[in-house]
Design an enzyme around this catalytic site. Sequence first.
Site, short mmCIF file in Angstrom:
data_model
loop_
_atom_site.label_atom_id
_atom_site.label_comp_id
_atom_site.label_asym_id
_atom_site.label_seq_id
_atom_site.Cartn_x
_atom_site.Cartn_y
_atom_site.Cartn_z
N GLY A 49 3.08 99.52 27.94
CA GLY A 49 3.29 100.84 28.53
C GLY A 49 3.74 101.94 27.59
O GLY A 49 3.41 103.09 27.79
N GLU A 103 10.78 102.86 25.18
CA GLU A 103 10.29 102.31 26.44
C GLU A 103 9.53 103.38 27.22
O GLU A 103 9.80 104.58 27.07
CB GLU A 103 11.48 101.86 27.31
CG GLU A 103 11.67 100.39 27.45
CD GLU A 103 10.59 99.66 28.26
OE1 GLU A 103 9.45 100.13 28.34
OE2 GLU A 103 10.92 98.59 28.79
N ASP A 104 8.61 102.95 28.05
CA ASP A 104 7.93 103.89 28.94
C ASP A 104 8.82 104.27 30.11
O ASP A 104 8.96 105.43 30.47
CB ASP A 104 6.60 103.30 29.43
CG ASP A 104 6.74 101.86 29.94
OD1 ASP A 104 7.87 101.32 29.96
OD2 ASP A 104 5.71 101.26 30.30
N ASP A 107 13.53 100.76 34.83
CA ASP A 107 13.59 100.60 36.28
C ASP A 107 14.87 99.83 36.61
O ASP A 107 15.94 100.41 36.71
CB ASP A 107 12.31 99.87 36.71
CG ASP A 107 12.20 99.68 38.21
OD1 ASP A 107 13.01 100.24 38.95
OD2 ASP A 107 11.30 98.95 38.65
N THR A 108 14.81 98.51 36.70
CA THR A 108 16.04 97.73 36.92
C THR A 108 16.87 97.66 35.64
O THR A 108 18.07 97.41 35.68
CB THR A 108 15.70 96.29 37.34
OG1 THR A 108 14.99 95.66 36.28
CG2 THR A 108 14.88 96.25 38.61
N GLY A 109 16.21 97.81 34.49
CA GLY A 109 16.89 97.65 33.20
C GLY A 109 16.84 96.21 32.70
O GLY A 109 17.30 95.92 31.60
N THR A 111 14.42 94.38 31.51
CA THR A 111 13.65 94.17 30.27
C THR A 111 14.49 94.56 29.06
O THR A 111 14.64 93.78 28.12
CB THR A 111 12.37 95.03 30.30
OG1 THR A 111 11.72 94.82 31.55
CG2 THR A 111 11.45 94.68 29.16
N LEU A 112 15.05 95.77 29.10
CA LEU A 112 15.79 96.24 27.93
C LEU A 112 17.11 95.50 27.75
O LEU A 112 17.53 95.26 26.62
CB LEU A 112 16.06 97.74 28.04
CG LEU A 112 14.86 98.60 27.70
CD1 LEU A 112 15.25 100.05 27.76
CD2 LEU A 112 14.30 98.26 26.33
N LYS A 135 14.60 105.41 36.30
CA LYS A 135 14.86 105.50 37.74
C LYS A 135 16.35 105.16 37.90
O LYS A 135 16.69 103.99 38.07
CB LYS A 135 14.03 104.48 38.51
CG LYS A 135 12.52 104.66 38.36
CD LYS A 135 11.78 103.56 39.13
CE LYS A 135 10.31 103.53 38.84
NZ LYS A 135 9.64 102.33 39.38
N PHE A 156 6.97 104.05 42.53
CA PHE A 156 6.07 103.43 41.56
C PHE A 156 5.18 104.51 40.96
O PHE A 156 4.55 105.28 41.69
CB PHE A 156 5.22 102.35 42.22
CG PHE A 156 4.38 101.59 41.24
CD1 PHE A 156 4.94 100.57 40.48
CD2 PHE A 156 3.04 101.91 41.04
CE1 PHE A 156 4.18 99.88 39.54
CE2 PHE A 156 2.28 101.22 40.11
CZ PHE A 156 2.85 100.21 39.36
N ASP A 163 0.66 101.58 33.98
CA ASP A 163 -0.53 101.16 34.73
C ASP A 163 -0.21 100.65 36.12
O ASP A 163 0.93 100.30 36.43
CB ASP A 163 -1.24 100.03 33.99
CG ASP A 163 -0.44 98.71 34.08
OD1 ASP A 163 0.77 98.72 33.78
OD2 ASP A 163 -1.03 97.69 34.49
N ARG A 169 -3.51 104.04 32.79
CA ARG A 169 -2.74 104.27 31.55
C ARG A 169 -3.16 105.56 30.85
O ARG A 169 -2.38 106.18 30.14
CB ARG A 169 -2.94 103.10 30.57
CG ARG A 169 -2.34 101.79 31.02
CD ARG A 169 -2.31 100.81 29.86
NE ARG A 169 -2.11 99.44 30.28
CZ ARG A 169 -0.93 98.88 30.54
NH1 ARG A 169 0.17 99.58 30.41
NH2 ARG A 169 -0.86 97.62 30.93
P1 5GP Z 1 12.71 96.97 34.24
O1 5GP Z 1 12.87 95.73 33.41
O2 5GP Z 1 13.57 98.11 33.78
O3 5GP Z 1 12.86 96.69 35.70
O4 5GP Z 1 11.22 97.42 34.12
C1 5GP Z 1 10.70 97.80 32.92
C2 5GP Z 1 9.22 97.64 32.88
O5 5GP Z 1 8.64 97.47 34.19
C3 5GP Z 1 8.60 98.86 32.30
O6 5GP Z 1 8.48 98.76 30.91
C4 5GP Z 1 7.25 98.89 32.99
O7 5GP Z 1 6.35 98.10 32.26
C5 5GP Z 1 7.50 98.26 34.33
N1 5GP Z 1 7.74 99.27 35.36
C6 5GP Z 1 8.91 99.62 35.92
N2 5GP Z 1 8.75 100.60 36.84
C7 5GP Z 1 7.44 100.88 36.83
C8 5GP Z 1 6.63 101.85 37.54
O8 5GP Z 1 7.08 102.66 38.38
N3 5GP Z 1 5.32 101.84 37.23
C9 5GP Z 1 4.75 100.99 36.35
N4 5GP Z 1 3.44 101.11 36.13
N5 5GP Z 1 5.48 100.09 35.66
C10 5GP Z 1 6.80 100.04 35.90
#
Ligand code: 5GP
Length: 182
Positions: A49, A103-104, A107-109, A111-112, A135, A156, A163, A169
């Site tokens: 992303g 990062e793109d 969301d929950t955090g 991944t990071l 978010k 979303f 994507d 994308r």
């Molecule tokens: P997290 O680990 O913070 O929940 O999510 C991070 C990853 O989830 C982002 O790098 C992305 O790939 C995916 N993601 C989270 N929210 C969205 C969203 O609204 N749209 C899309 N396409 N991907 C998301």
Amino acid sequence: MKPIFKAHDLSFEEMIDEATIHARVQEMGTQLQELYFDKNPLFIGVLNGAFLFAADLIRAFESPCEIDFVRMSSYKGLRSTGQVTITLESKIEIKGRHLIIVEDIVDTGNTLYAFCQDIEKQEPASVAIATLLIKPEAVQHNLKVDFVGFEIPPKFVIGCGLDYNEQGRHLRGIYQLITSIF
Ligand code: 5GP
């Protein structure tokens, strides 16, 4: 009327347009430039992303720097699975480097948070996080996100590298879901 994009079974409408994103990414590049101009930072883009945002951000950064990418995933379709898998690791020596993780979207955090814990063990000089989108209502971790392009509601979104099942994308704006399947 806002531009609409259809991807698979869903429709999305523009939330942030290209010009607004471009201006904000330039500002972020300038801010990073002021802080890191003499540090030869290593930008680490999170695939897939962040590839477009990372490309734009380093072009807005005008001093020596390096870039590499890692691949992690936690999303399937519209939802986070909660499980983070690192499938491609950086091959560049991280010890003593100033890292800017790109990062793109946060969301929950999850991944990071997982990635930062892993990377801290490799003793970088510093670690900062730059994300195009966050978010804030969805973040579940005590994660310090240093550079944020835009705060958005917990919807979303696709576009600018993000994507929906690999579609969208290429969009130059950020588009939010308008047709819910739930
Ligand atoms: P997290 O680990 O913070 O929940 O999510 C991070 C990853 O989830 C982002 O790098 C992305 O790939 C995916 N993601 C989270 N929210 C969205 C969203 O609204 N749209 C899309 N396409 N991907 C998301």
